[in-house]
Write a protein that holds these residues in place. Structure first.
Motif, PDB file in Angstrom:
ATOM      1  N   SER C 280       0.824  -1.213   0.000  1.00 31.03           N
ATOM      2  CA  SER C 280       0.000   0.000   0.000  1.00 31.03           C
ATOM      3  C   SER C 280       0.852   1.255   0.000  1.00 31.03           C
ATOM      4  N   ILE C 283      -0.165   4.186   2.567  1.00 29.61           N
ATOM      5  CA  ILE C 283      -1.366   4.999   2.345  1.00 29.61           C
ATOM      6  C   ILE C 283      -2.516   4.092   1.918  1.00 29.61           C
ATOM      7  N   GLN C 284      -3.645   4.203   2.603  1.00 34.13           N
ATOM      8  CA  GLN C 284      -4.840   3.423   2.232  1.00 34.13           C
ATOM      9  C   GLN C 284      -6.048   4.345   2.182  1.00 34.13           C
ATOM     10  N   GLY C 285      -6.744   4.304   1.063  1.00 28.16           N
ATOM     11  CA  GLY C 285      -7.890   5.206   0.903  1.00 28.16           C
ATOM     12  C   GLY C 285      -7.472   6.664   0.889  1.00 28.16           C
ATOM     13  N   ILE C 287      -5.233   8.010   2.865  1.00 31.60           N
ATOM     14  CA  ILE C 287      -4.869   8.437   4.221  1.00 31.60           C
ATOM     15  C   ILE C 287      -3.701   7.583   4.707  1.00 31.60           C
ATOM     16  N   SER C 288      -2.741   8.192   5.364  1.00 33.41           N
ATOM     17  CA  SER C 288      -1.592   7.452   5.886  1.00 33.41           C
ATOM     18  C   SER C 288      -2.056   6.409   6.896  1.00 33.41           C
ATOM     19  N   ASN C 289      -1.390   5.251   6.887  1.00 32.88           N
ATOM     20  CA  ASN C 289      -1.768   4.188   7.830  1.00 32.88           C
ATOM     21  C   ASN C 289      -0.682   3.934   8.880  1.00 32.88           C
TER      22      ASN C 289
ATOM     23  N   SER D 104      -6.126  -3.670   3.124  1.00 33.49           N
ATOM     24  CA  SER D 104      -5.927  -2.796   1.963  1.00 33.49           C
ATOM     25  C   SER D 104      -7.177  -2.017   1.553  1.00 33.49           C
ATOM     26  N   HIS D 105      -8.181  -2.001   2.443  1.00 32.19           N
ATOM     27  CA  HIS D 105      -9.282  -1.052   2.317  1.00 32.19           C
ATOM     28  C   HIS D 105      -8.967   0.184   3.159  1.00 32.19           C
ATOM     29  N   ALA D 106      -9.903   1.102   3.186  1.00 35.87           N
ATOM     30  CA  ALA D 106      -9.707   2.335   3.946  1.00 35.87           C
ATOM     31  C   ALA D 106     -10.341   2.273   5.332  1.00 35.87           C
ATOM     32  N   TYR D 108      -9.379   1.040   8.231  1.00 32.10           N
ATOM     33  CA  TYR D 108      -8.510   1.402   9.349  1.00 32.10           C
ATOM     34  C   TYR D 108      -8.145   2.883   9.308  1.00 32.10           C
ATOM     35  N   THR D 109      -7.785   3.376   8.149  1.00 27.19           N
ATOM     36  CA  THR D 109      -7.323   4.762   8.064  1.00 27.19           C
ATOM     37  C   THR D 109      -8.461   5.759   8.311  1.00 27.19           C
ATOM     38  N   TYR D 110      -9.661   5.472   7.828  1.00 26.88           N
ATOM     39  CA  TYR D 110     -10.787   6.363   8.122  1.00 26.88           C
ATOM     40  C   TYR D 110     -11.052   6.389   9.625  1.00 26.88           C
ATOM     41  N   LYS D 113      -8.446   8.430  11.336  1.00 29.48           N
ATOM     42  CA  LYS D 113      -8.558   9.874  11.079  1.00 29.48           C
ATOM     43  C   LYS D 113      -9.784  10.491  11.748  1.00 29.48           C
ATOM     44  N   SER D 125     -15.462   5.945   1.203  1.00 29.76           N
ATOM     45  CA  SER D 125     -14.310   5.494   0.417  1.00 29.76           C
ATOM     46  C   SER D 125     -14.701   4.504  -0.677  1.00 29.76           C
ATOM     47  N   LYS D 243      -2.530   3.446  -8.435  1.00 33.68           N
ATOM     48  CA  LYS D 243      -1.198   3.412  -7.810  1.00 33.68           C
ATOM     49  C   LYS D 243      -0.143   4.164  -8.602  1.00 33.68           C
TER      50      LYS D 243
END
Lengths: 359, 359, 359, 359
Positions: C280, C283-285, C287-289, D104-106, D108-110, D113, D125, D243
């Motif tokens: 990844s 960055i995922q979606g 946004i930094s992970n 590899s989805h969003a 976690y990052t959402y 944030k 997302s 990517k």
């Protein structure tokens, strides 16, 4: 901090009153504008201190240098950077207030926001920063001159002394003939004397600057939020010491009936749609209608006075702020070119934005 | 066209008075705000027409639908879309003016700018668009409520009838007890009668809305161009029919000496830096100082009147515009929630921007 | 022209290669950042020409002056203006191309857009402008250092010579030990020789710069349009000569199955959520992970070569462009600090924007 | 969160995959554009799920409603709001992952944030949001059609299957004749089979979408930061699963010598300045040069697969994410109209911005 203004004709000013220099970057001026350096210097000279005994005696040459964006006398479409060196800084004049909050200045609020402040004079909040706006505004005026637009501001009130005539009854060509910048010679004389007396008392007094803009075609302005008068208002309220803005009939228009306030349309002999009266101030629905645009801007008495004042220091302890240094007893004579400059910046941006209004 | 406002708390409104719907997208509302739909509806109800005989009889339920951005009662940090359907469009009321330019409306300027206009009512320039702002402003209020901020507007003048008291002497909890939204019951009665008489004459009259904001900490505002009062001024001047804005001492402050105008600092019993007077209006150098923020907004008499008026048609030929349809004889009672909404939008943006002021 | 980048940490660069100066205004840097002038100069020195025989021999001291925004060693929250004088302009070197369009340069497109161009060197399109970015990026790095963030770029490819190792297998502390800025000493030697041979042929060659960023917490990035990698991509593609950008698995990831590409989550011994692999790219979606962020930037061979080339002049007539003056045979060694600077500017902006993500 | 894109042609999208609706507000489309609703619907149909057995079987009618900005078949210069209702939400499909972070989805990052997330599908997302972009892009295409501009994207790679021909050798009119959207029928057949096999394995695979734009005159693009290819890159990298981005010679150009890479200028029979080759990809110095613009966009294998995967839950505990629901085994066939839409949005903005380039 936002020292950036404009969507297409974008300016970014910088500089503190007692740092090495102030200046501005103009990003978005179209290519092909005749870059008249004499005109720009003349505009800066209208704003600079020391023009008469009713303005501050601080001396700044206010000479500018062009760092970029101009080639063979024309703008290139690239960013135009203008820098004005600070030459008469006298930081020592301000040492005594390093630890005090001057009443009605920005000392306290800058400290509250940023955790510290540049205590050498007003730092960033000093009106010295407006020299950069005047330089940028002069470039905007050069752009607008290609469109036949003229911007004329003048002093209409000092303290309780009011000019009391609408712009239609004034000869604005007389504005620059006196130190007050009031187009009526008699009233200018009274105002000068009043300001000078205020200066001798170590006090300050407020005033009003009116502005008239001619030559703007119908169609400029970007409703609903960036209405032409809303942008003009924001630009004026961004000038130091401004407390109010009104355009067209303004606050007085509140008292009128709609049947008296509405501007009747007619078609003139050239086939152009005009209005018989202009209480709209040249703007309807946030868009210019082709009539002269006019507005008024209220300036408070400047906060710096030559008298002792109650205050607190940065530790919250009681303190007496003493009046020292140099100040303007009334800001409006020097504010005239600043009002014009900000109006020019608004109009330059609106001109460019309007190019995208329709196919 | 710019129907977008804000840097971080950004709104984008849409909709014409006689199209299917109006609405707003809020992009940048932080996650975690309690999304109180009852409160938002109540704010819309304060603005909606038909509240008394002194407001337009046009009937709109003004019920809103949330299309996105809210989950399990909380904002998600994602865009919040709110839509309000137009239910009482009556396009036929406006057919007679399809080819005419109504005096002091935006008919002519929209046509000049865009080459055509939606002649069903005011189209985009209709005050109906402000319902979207009130909805967005209600969300901003919900965000600000987490910070303990209260925004209260009220009518201080209708025509020549002036309340004549500073906000400190008023009980603002009384504002919503009468149809005029003036916190002084006696003055409210006079204003109501005056507006009603104006209505019977088929005429309209202007007014002034004052606004007081409490609970804002020192430090909000982004000089030099996005000063707190400059953004408030722009926001107010963006409301239909507004002709002027002043804050703190405003235009009246022009007549004072600096020695009378400056607000002396002191430290109160809790150790907080305060000012003894508040002619600054809670803002110094464009940044809040912790005192109540107050400002005044002037509204002209609305352009729609029930009388014949001289004008021209879209071909430039003379025309008589006849008064038909429904209108507000005085806009200020319904403008109170709009002023509050726009103030809330400004403050929400300034709150978020200030988070980045210092390490 | 848009020489402004950033929403909150906003920069505005200016200057042409052969004008008096280049520079940048940073508007929105928080107050309280330690302003290390030695560090900023060191960053500029990494980019400046004349560092070895494989870079252009044009000599610029690239010394910068701070005009504003810094007081007593700290940023003040006010605009920071940095100016770098052009000292070795040698306009005469370029006189011969005043009327010609150099192949794969911006001569033709600038003329098409603006109606004229500053033909003294590249004017605004010259890579000299990137010195201003490096200066601004150095300030951004100082801000990010307070957050524990480290940005390290290096050369991973020159022509067909590929480093061929992932960042995890490299010792990035070796990057600055050689003129090529490749962390693998042996490969660096080959690359140096290859570039030098290309130089002797009067030709140029492309290359790739990789960049690794550590210390970014989970949560930075503003979907859906300002995704962290989208802003990084825009920033990199804004550097002269860049033709491509990829992050994480990049173009090679296209060939993988999802079951191989997905990064499995686990919780490490400190309780932090981590991923076992990092295709990844941190960055995922958008946004930094919390994992290291890495990306690759492709630079074409620079357009200036020391050979005769077919072209046309400003009148559309056939012309032969002759190679004269000084040039970089391969841009990537000097591009390393530029890539880092642009990454720092993106991250500084994202850091500040993220402060408003939730209550 | 930034769901707003564009300086003059500005869009603001909203909506979650399982909320009531998604949509977009376009603020800044010029007045006078022919608003072809059939065309917009056709564009949405190209993106919608369920077109063949190699795309997700989720069914969405993707019918849009116009809420504002259009009158008598023309855009009015006012904001255009388009809404698409979500009709096949099936939240139950996603209940099992409410507490899990999908690799590899969003998810976690959402959560990192915003502090929470809408766990019904991808929420904000989700690629469902791109339907709003396609609708907005269709409007941009209608604007660009007035300028004679054509945007054509196609699939050039699926997994290891590469088309391997430059755009000049392809008949792009064949792109829409097959489900893969590859203009070469034979390769399209292989790709279809490969995707279908991947689907049967419950896996996913990546791909590349190429895009060619013709009809853009020389002069569009806003250096130095908003270069035409930098904005295209940002727009593409903002699409889900992208990517990498390259234009013109791209990463392969790195290996060329400058003498091979430079595009020689000549004047064609019509007097137009052209280049003999087009390794520049139609853009030089960030500004279009009148040649076809082309670029490539890499898409990773989509993260949703029908297999068990290691992960953690929202409490940091180990969890197994099971593949359920519906998914696209390869995203590129449906990405073709999205790539075109984003390219159209970039070009529409650049077209309008270029109007202000010079007097």
């Amino acid at each position: 901090m936002s020292s950036t203004y404009g969507t297409l004709f974008k300016i970014s000013t910088f500089g503190e009153s007692h740092g090495p220099a102030i200046g501005v970057v103009i990003d978005g001026c179209p290519a092909g504008v005749d870059f008249n350096t004499d005109f720009i210097q003349a505009e800066l000279d209208r704003r600079k201190p020391g023009q008469s005994r009713i303005t501050t005696q601080r001396r700044e040459a206010d000479e500018f240098e062009v760092l970029s964006g101009v080639f063979e006398g024309k703008t290139q479409g690239t960013p135009i950077a203008l820098v004005i060196r600070n030459t008469d800084q006298r930081s020592k004049d301000y040492g005594h207030i390093a630890e005090q909050f001057r009443p009605s200045h920005a000392d306290y609020t800058y400290t509250a926001k940023y955790g510290s402040r540049d205590y050498r004079g007003g730092g960033r909040s000093s009106a010295r920063e407006t020299a950069a706006r005047v330089a940028a505004g002069a470039v905007a005026k050069l752009l607008l001159a290609h469109q036949g637009i003229q911007i004329q501001a003048y002093v209409s009130q000092v303290g309780k002394l009011k000019l009391g005539k609408p712009y239609q009854e004034l000869d604005l060509s007389q504005t620059e003939t006196n130190a007050v910048r009031c187009p009526d010679a008699e009233m200018a004389g009274q105002m000068f004397q009043y300001i000078d007396e205020t200066r001798k008392k170590g006090d300050s007094i407020g005033g009003v600057v009116d502005c008239v803009i001619t030559g703007v075609p119908a169609g400029w302005g970007e409703p609903v939020f960036d209405k032409l008068h809303a942008e003009l208002g924001k630009a004026m309220l961004g000038i130091n010491a401004v407390k109010g803005f009104e355009y067209g009939s303004g606050f007085a228009g509140v008292e009128l009936y709609g049947s008296d306030h509405n501007d009747a349309f007619y078609t003139d002999e050239t086939g152009k749609v005009r209005t018989r009266t202009n209480l709209s101030g040249g703007i309807q629905g946030g868009i210019s209608n082709g009539e002269p645009i006019y507005f008024r801007t209220a300036f408070k008495p400047v906060a710096t006075i030559m008298q002792d004042q109650e205050s607190v220091d940065v530790h919250g302890q009681p303190a007496v702020v003493s009046g020292k240094g140099r100040h303007d007893p009334c800001v409006v004579p020097r504010a005239v070119p600043i009002v014009e400059a900000m109006a020019a910046l608004v109009l330059a941006d609106m001109y460019l934005r309007n190019l995208a209004a329709r196919l």
